[in-house]
Motif scaffolding. Structure first.
Motif, PDB file in Angstrom:
ATOM      1  N   PHE A 177       0.839  -1.192  -0.038  1.00  0.00           N
ATOM      2  CA  PHE A 177       0.146  -0.234  -0.047  1.00  0.00           C
ATOM      3  C   PHE A 177       1.054   1.232   0.034  1.00  0.00           C
ATOM      4  N   SER A 178       0.567   2.428  -0.481  1.00  0.00           N
ATOM      5  CA  SER A 178       0.764   3.689  -0.543  1.00  0.00           C
ATOM      6  C   SER A 178      -0.263   4.682  -0.312  1.00  0.00           C
ATOM      7  N   ALA A 179       0.124   5.698   0.252  1.00  0.00           N
ATOM      8  CA  ALA A 179      -1.012   6.734   0.408  1.00  0.00           C
ATOM      9  C   ALA A 179      -0.599   8.278  -0.032  1.00  0.00           C
ATOM     10  N   VAL A 180      -1.517   8.949  -0.476  1.00  0.00           N
ATOM     11  CA  VAL A 180      -1.392  10.299  -0.922  1.00  0.00           C
ATOM     12  C   VAL A 180      -2.284  11.049   0.079  1.00  0.00           C
ATOM     13  N   LEU A 181      -1.579  12.176   0.424  1.00  0.00           N
ATOM     14  CA  LEU A 181      -2.342  13.258   1.464  1.00  0.00           C
ATOM     15  C   LEU A 181      -2.367  14.465   0.665  1.00  0.00           C
ATOM     16  N   VAL A 182      -3.478  15.120   0.432  1.00  0.00           N
ATOM     17  CA  VAL A 182      -3.724  16.352  -0.053  1.00  0.00           C
ATOM     18  C   VAL A 182      -4.167  17.339   0.916  1.00  0.00           C
ATOM     19  N   ILE A 183      -3.293  18.357   1.175  1.00  0.00           N
ATOM     20  CA  ILE A 183      -3.459  19.364   2.137  1.00  0.00           C
ATOM     21  C   ILE A 183      -3.661  20.567   1.501  1.00  0.00           C
TER      22      ILE A 183
ATOM     23  N   LEU B  58      -1.187  18.375  10.808  1.00  0.00           N
ATOM     24  CA  LEU B  58      -2.133  19.050  11.476  1.00  0.00           C
ATOM     25  C   LEU B  58      -1.270  19.960  12.649  1.00  0.00           C
ATOM     26  N   GLU B  59      -0.302  19.284  13.404  1.00  0.00           N
ATOM     27  CA  GLU B  59       0.587  19.982  14.487  1.00  0.00           C
ATOM     28  C   GLU B  59       1.415  20.876  14.055  1.00  0.00           C
ATOM     29  N   ALA B  60       2.117  20.614  12.612  1.00  0.00           N
ATOM     30  CA  ALA B  60       2.962  21.496  12.181  1.00  0.00           C
ATOM     31  C   ALA B  60       2.265  22.870  11.906  1.00  0.00           C
ATOM     32  N   VAL B  61       1.365  22.394  11.054  1.00  0.00           N
ATOM     33  CA  VAL B  61       0.562  23.766  10.645  1.00  0.00           C
ATOM     34  C   VAL B  61      -0.050  24.661  11.620  1.00  0.00           C
ATOM     35  N   SER B  62      -0.388  23.935  12.637  1.00  0.00           N
ATOM     36  CA  SER B  62      -1.492  24.631  13.830  1.00  0.00           C
ATOM     37  C   SER B  62      -0.418  25.533  14.187  1.00  0.00           C
ATOM     38  N   GLN B  63       0.940  25.374  14.403  1.00  0.00           N
ATOM     39  CA  GLN B  63       2.033  25.876  15.060  1.00  0.00           C
ATOM     40  C   GLN B  63       2.330  27.242  14.547  1.00  0.00           C
TER      41      GLN B  63
ATOM     42  N   ARG C 210       1.824  30.799  12.661  1.00  0.00           N
ATOM     43  CA  ARG C 210       1.058  32.057  12.708  1.00  0.00           C
ATOM     44  C   ARG C 210       1.412  32.929  11.721  1.00  0.00           C
ATOM     45  N   ASN C 211       0.662  33.668  11.082  1.00  0.00           N
ATOM     46  CA  ASN C 211       1.181  34.741  10.035  1.00  0.00           C
ATOM     47  C   ASN C 211       1.447  35.873  11.107  1.00  0.00           C
ATOM     48  N   GLY C 212       1.727  36.961  10.067  1.00  0.00           N
ATOM     49  CA  GLY C 212       2.489  38.116  10.804  1.00  0.00           C
ATOM     50  C   GLY C 212       1.727  38.815  11.900  1.00  0.00           C
ATOM     51  N   GLN C 213       0.261  38.810  11.977  1.00  0.00           N
ATOM     52  CA  GLN C 213      -0.636  39.181  12.923  1.00  0.00           C
ATOM     53  C   GLN C 213      -1.219  38.427  13.812  1.00  0.00           C
ATOM     54  N   ALA C 214      -0.571  37.057  13.886  1.00  0.00           N
ATOM     55  CA  ALA C 214      -0.900  36.117  15.197  1.00  0.00           C
ATOM     56  C   ALA C 214      -2.212  35.663  14.697  1.00  0.00           C
ATOM     57  N   VAL C 215      -2.621  35.388  13.436  1.00  0.00           N
ATOM     58  CA  VAL C 215      -3.952  34.770  13.318  1.00  0.00           C
ATOM     59  C   VAL C 215      -3.674  33.325  12.822  1.00  0.00           C
ATOM     60  N   PRO C 216      -4.461  32.195  14.005  1.00  0.00           N
ATOM     61  CA  PRO C 216      -4.167  30.912  13.943  1.00  0.00           C
ATOM     62  C   PRO C 216      -4.242  30.433  12.246  1.00  0.00           C
ATOM     63  N   VAL C 217      -3.609  29.343  12.124  1.00  0.00           N
ATOM     64  CA  VAL C 217      -3.564  28.999  10.806  1.00  0.00           C
ATOM     65  C   VAL C 217      -3.829  27.228  10.975  1.00  0.00           C
ATOM     66  N   GLY C 218      -5.081  26.702  10.009  1.00  0.00           N
ATOM     67  CA  GLY C 218      -5.303  25.439  10.122  1.00  0.00           C
ATOM     68  C   GLY C 218      -5.348  24.618   8.748  1.00  0.00           C
TER      69      GLY C 218
ATOM     70  N   ASN D 211      -9.534  21.672   9.410  1.00  0.00           N
ATOM     71  CA  ASN D 211      -8.717  21.464  10.697  1.00  0.00           C
ATOM     72  C   ASN D 211      -8.620  19.892  11.055  1.00  0.00           C
ATOM     73  N   ARG D 212      -8.764  19.303  10.381  1.00  0.00           N
ATOM     74  CA  ARG D 212      -9.003  17.588  10.353  1.00  0.00           C
ATOM     75  C   ARG D 212      -8.525  17.145   9.176  1.00  0.00           C
ATOM     76  N   PHE D 213      -8.441  15.525   9.121  1.00  0.00           N
ATOM     77  CA  PHE D 213      -8.267  14.650   7.855  1.00  0.00           C
ATOM     78  C   PHE D 213      -9.547  13.830   7.729  1.00  0.00           C
ATOM     79  N   ALA D 214      -9.618  13.176   6.635  1.00  0.00           N
ATOM     80  CA  ALA D 214     -10.613  12.093   6.207  1.00  0.00           C
ATOM     81  C   ALA D 214      -9.926  11.333   5.253  1.00  0.00           C
ATOM     82  N   PHE D 215     -10.287  10.126   5.503  1.00  0.00           N
ATOM     83  CA  PHE D 215     -10.068   9.008   4.391  1.00  0.00           C
ATOM     84  C   PHE D 215     -11.067   8.856   3.433  1.00  0.00           C
ATOM     85  N   PHE D 216     -10.712   8.744   2.124  1.00  0.00           N
ATOM     86  CA  PHE D 216     -11.622   8.438   1.065  1.00  0.00           C
ATOM     87  C   PHE D 216     -12.372   7.008   1.331  1.00  0.00           C
ATOM     88  N   ASN D 217     -13.718   7.017   0.990  1.00  0.00           N
ATOM     89  CA  ASN D 217     -14.255   5.596   0.984  1.00  0.00           C
ATOM     90  C   ASN D 217     -15.244   5.699  -0.246  1.00  0.00           C
TER      91      ASN D 217
END
Length: 741
Positions: free
Chosen positions: A343-349, A421-426, A428-436, A471-477
């Protein structure tokens, strides 16, 4: 946050505003016939002569408008940033020669028709032609220090690793002089200045074009919208006539350039500039290859081959592999998995609400965020697989050889998604707006998949993650695939619904505190030939996403105007109003006002009986432009209602600036107001707020006598809901069942 917490927050905001009734009802400043105009020296577009009079292309055009409008122009000379600051403070009324940006649109007032289009260009004298950015290798480039041209060129030169010697100058003229005197090889300039002065210095334009822009007369935040409307009217009229003063002034300042034959300027100019830039790059590569075919490849040519490969397979902004690289890697993984049964996996973010960052912070801030995300993904996941940038704010990760067991492969993909998700949540852009981020995951094992199907599955899962709130992930079904197919079929049917007369309007009455009908709301319905009635909350968003809401919305407005025209001839119905919901997509159409005015005239409908219902989310999109559109229609008599009040997130300060007539309280607050103290307080506060602003309050979703009595006792005198009548076709509108009150 719980629903009660949200309601408490809304209640707090509303109560806070009620303590400022004087401020809320304060009249807005209106520009007088004398217009204070800022003038900064930027020839040939804008010039202040020795007597501090307006000149230049945009100066003379404004003078021509002022003569027809009998405006008195009072010029004030200032540096560009000083002019902007004075405009923001209301010390100036207009500032000519300003490019459109989303940041300025939030602060100032733009008219709609661009005065002219502009771009930047490189100019050179004699010597080997500069046909592409790569030809700047080892060249001396004269550029105005601190200018937008310098910032752009330095960024792109650095990304492509081109060795350039920069020659800083103080003006375009000084840059041209540096090339003329042999101190530089090329000079960067606004193309209008180049057209005006290049021949004088013995220079000619190169094929390198960049930074297309639209130029306007920028208005102060409190400028009278009619002034901007008149500017638009002059520009549209002049551009339709090749013999007008517009083309006379353009020709006079452009020297040998003649007035364009086209009667309008379109976005095609932007496409032309982009095409020229891409063509220049392609031409440069072609020229290099041509030189290489006629002789033994030089080391420089083999440098260029490597760079061409880099441009083909890597993203210039982030340095990550691009979509083409990913597809090649994905194809190889599919072949390998088929051989080794793995198996292999592709994550689209996709970054959540990235467009908001671009719109509010600017594209430079957005680019910085994308670079930061790319670096985080590279650090955390590069050792697990291929990290790529697909487009704009969309990234992908390909993780291969996860083993033959599906469950363990899913766990590995889930761990990788958690790292993203952990990396992106940490960040913040120049005016401290949270990123997800939202992530779609597709597993595959080499059993007849294709690159297109794998990426499509990952994208379907991504959309599911977004629908779940982001701000979450989902698997294809398989269920997702069925849902996508269902949506595609519904969209296809919707394309034909209007032509097949499957769409209809039902009307719900609005009554006053005495139970008398004062108007109706037109509600769109779809009777599908196989599915039956399709809920509006399903097909209306679909129509907005696909753009079908534009023809459908036009048909709804035409039907409403026709009904108002008929009612105007009836003594019993002439006093009734018709309310119509208007989509944000409709408001974005440049011909929306003109079309509506045409419908009102065609059906002889009284404009004062038409109520356009808008939402808070609409008002937050390009608020200055939306306000100007509303004011133009309001001047014709059209009324406006703010629908579903309290469910959005717009600032209540907009209420005092917008030409609103009605405030509609959302039914979610009406439903439980007898049992929920927070709902009751919100409704009561909203009524008081509306009264302080001089607005009529309409309560939606009134279903019981007790709700009606409470609302009436608290000062709400207009209602809509099942208690008074359900939405019905027009022929059943005035025959509702008797209601005892």
């Amino acid at each position: 946050m719980t629903i009660n917490a949200v309601r408490a927050c809304l209640l707090s905001r509303a109560i806070g505003l009620l303590v400022l009734p004087v401020l809320l009802s304060a009249p807005m400043a209106v520009a007088q016939e004398s217009l204070r105009v800022g003038v900064y020296h930027n020839p040939p577009k804008l010039v202040a002569d020795d007597d501090q009079r307006l000149s230049g292309i945009m100066g003379e055009l404004l003078i021509a408008m002022a003569e027809e409008e009998q405006w008195e122009l009072i010029p004030f000379t200032c540096e560009f940033q000083e002019c902007l600051r004075a405009l923001e403070l209301g010390e100036l009324d207009l500032l000519p020669d300003v490019a459109w940006t989303s940041e300025r649109a939030e602060l100032f007032a733009y008219h709609q028709e661009p005065v002219m289009y502009s771009w930047s260009q490189l100019y050179q004298g004699e010597g080997e032609p500069i046909e592409a950015l790569f030809d700047l290798e080892d060249k001396r480039v004269a550029v105005v220090s601190g200018s937008v041209q310098e910032r752009y060129l330095r960024n792109v030169i650095q990304r492509f690793d081109i060795d350039v010697q920069w020659v800083g100058v103080a003006s375009f003229a000084e840059g041209f002089l540096a090339v003329q005197q042999g101190q530089a090889d090329v000079a960067a300039s606004n193309h209008l200045f180049g057209v005006w002065r290049a021949d004088e210095y013995g220079l000619h334009e190169t094929s390198v074009i960049f930074q297309p822009m639209r130029l306007f007369y920028l208005g102060a935040p409190n400028i009278d919208p009619q002034i901007l409307a008149r500017i638009d009217a002059h520009l549209v009229r002049w551009k339709e006539n090749p013999e007008s003063i517009y083309f006379e002034i353009m020709s006079a300042w452009n020297g040998q350039r003649q007035a364009p034959r086209a009667t309008h300027f379109h976005w095609g100019w932007w496409a032309l500039a982009l095409f020229a830039l891409l063509a220049a790059v392609a031409l440069g590569v072609w020229a290099i290859r041509r030189r290489g075919l006629s002789q033994k490849p030089s080391p420089e040519f083999l440098e260029m081959q490597s760079r061409t490969h880099y441009l083909a397979y890597y993203d210039a902004l982030t340095g990550l592999p691009n979509r083409r690289f990913l597809i090649d890697s994905l194809r190889a993984a599919i072949d390998r998995d088929a051989r080794v049964v793995s198996f292999s996996a592709v994550l689209v973010i996709d970054l959540d609400n990235f467009s908001r960052i671009n719109d509010t912070q600017g594209h430079d801030s957005g680019d910085c965020l994308l670079v930061s995300v790319a670096e985080q993904l590279r650090q955390r996941l590069a050792d697990q697989g291929t990290v790529a940038r697909l487009s704009s704010d969309e990234f992908a990760v390909l993780i291969s050889e996860l083993g033959a067991e599906q469950h363990s492969a899913m766990q590995a993909a889930e761990r990788a998604a958690g790292q993203v998700l952990e990396a992106v949540s940490q960040l913040r852009n120049g005016q401290a707006v949270p990123v997800g981020a939202s992530i779609g995951i597709a597993l595959f094992n080499g059993h007849d998949p294709t690159t297109d199907s794998v990426l499509q599955q990952a994208d379907i899962a991504l959309q599911q993650a977004k629908r779940l709130g982001g701000n979450r992930f989902a698997f294809f079904n398989g269920e997702m695939q069925a849902s996508v197919l269902e949506r595609a079929n519904l969209e296809a049917d919707l394309h034909h619904a209007l032509a097949r007369a499957e769409l209809s309007l039902h009307y719900q009455v609005q009554v006053d505190h005495q139970g008398a009908t004062v108007g109706v709301e037109a509600l769109l319905r779809w009777q599908h030939p196989r599915r039956g009635w399709v809920a509006p909350d399903i097909f209306v968003p679909l129509a907005e996403e696909t753009g079908l809401i534009v023809p459908i919305g036009h048909w709804v407005l035409a039907s409403a105007c026709q009904l108002l025209g008929q009612w105007a001839q009836s003594p019993t119905h002439a006093g009734l109003s018709v309310s119509v919901n208007v989509s944000a997509v409709q408001f974005q159409q440049t011909d929306f006002v003109r079309d509506l005015e045409g419908l009102l005239a065609q059906h002889q409908a009284p404009p004062g009986r038409l109520v356009l219902e808008v939402t808070e989310s609409l008002l937050m999109r390009e608020p200055v432009r939306i306000r100007n559109v509303m004011l133009r229609l309001r001047s014709q008599g059209v009324r406006f209602a703010l629908d579903d009040f309290g469910t959005g997130f717009s600032s209540l300060s907009y209420l005092k600036r917008l030409p609103l007539d009605e405030l509609k309280i959302d039914q979610s607050f009406i439903r439980d107001l007898l049992n929920d103290k927070a709902d009751a307080a919100i409704v009561d506060t909203t009524i008081l707020l509306a009264v302080s602003l001089g607005l009529t309050v309409v309560a939606e979703g009134v279903e019981t006598q007790a709700q009606f009595d409470w609302l009436k006792g608290h000062g709400c005198y207009r209602y809509q809901g099942y208690l008074f009548g359900r939405p019905v076709p027009l022929d059943a509108l005035f025959a509702p069942p008797e209601v005892t009150r």
